[in-house]
Design a protein around this motif. Sequence first.
Motif, mmCIF file in Angstrom:
data_model
loop_
_atom_site.group_PDB
_atom_site.id
_atom_site.type_symbol
_atom_site.label_atom_id
_atom_site.label_comp_id
_atom_site.label_asym_id
_atom_site.label_seq_id
_atom_site.Cartn_x
_atom_site.Cartn_y
_atom_site.Cartn_z
ATOM 1 N N LEU A 169 2.220 43.189 22.122
ATOM 2 C CA LEU A 169 1.576 42.979 21.848
ATOM 3 C C LEU A 169 1.521 42.550 21.009
ATOM 4 N N VAL A 192 -4.766 52.788 24.998
ATOM 5 C CA VAL A 192 -4.439 52.365 26.581
ATOM 6 C C VAL A 192 -6.007 53.209 27.020
ATOM 7 N N VAL A 198 -4.048 51.469 18.864
ATOM 8 C CA VAL A 198 -4.033 50.990 19.935
ATOM 9 C C VAL A 198 -4.643 52.253 21.155
ATOM 10 N N VAL A 202 -5.630 48.286 25.116
ATOM 11 C CA VAL A 202 -4.309 47.685 26.984
ATOM 12 C C VAL A 202 -5.204 48.360 28.348
ATOM 13 N N VAL A 247 3.641 50.043 27.385
ATOM 14 C CA VAL A 247 2.895 50.059 26.427
ATOM 15 C C VAL A 247 2.683 50.935 25.449
ATOM 16 N N ALA A 270 2.758 49.974 21.786
ATOM 17 C CA ALA A 270 1.695 50.095 20.698
ATOM 18 C C ALA A 270 2.054 50.747 19.240
ATOM 19 N N CYS A 271 3.924 50.774 18.821
ATOM 20 C CA CYS A 271 4.404 51.189 18.040
ATOM 21 C C CYS A 271 5.190 50.773 17.327
#
Length: 226
Positions: A101, A38, A36, A4, A22, A26-27
């Motif tokens: 995501l 960032v 993921v 990201v 974010v 991601a989780c």
Amino acid sequence: MLAVIVPANNEEAAIGMCLRAVAAAACWPGLQGEPVLVIVVLDACTDGTAGVAVKAGALIISVEARNVGIARSEGARLALALGARWLAFTDADTVVAPDWLHEQMSLCSDAVCGTVGVSDWGAYGEPMRRHFAATYTDADGHQHIHGANLGVSAQAYQRVGGFAPLASSEDVALVRALEAIGARIAWSAAPRVVTSARHVFRAPGGFGATLVRVSEAHAVNAGATA
């Protein structure tokens, strides 16, 4: 690995909320634990954006471009070098949904163009909210392009040479280049984000600038009919 990328120019006040969202995305269980990364691209920042980003666990890089196309490109370059297979882009004043995501990945496309919602119309008021609701297509099949809600596979991104060094409309240029090579583009309302309707915008041709132009046009029309 997914990545990201968040460009930021003096976004200390907003980016904390962005990065928390974010991190939640991601989780999301649907990602099945895929890592993921960032990346926050600090573009000519002179405030505390870097500290907020580091505290949130993001990787930071710095540029002195004052150019969102360059900032996104530099973030993507680092993500690709570190092995990302998918690049997701949002903005520092934007909050992504927890399944953002996952929804991008589930569309099985070369690129995903999502829609945006607005959290608070602020000084624009009710007339602008009504105008947006009446003219904006927040549904699958839309044709909107927003850097705040965009995803692209590493392979497709590299095929078109990535983002052009544009101060605005870099997202549009990327998608048009993808269209030109026949990439599979999902025009979807499933990946959700909420962004701000602030008057102080960064990109001269971006979402914030568009809102200002529409607001000014409404004011002129209202004056002409008064």
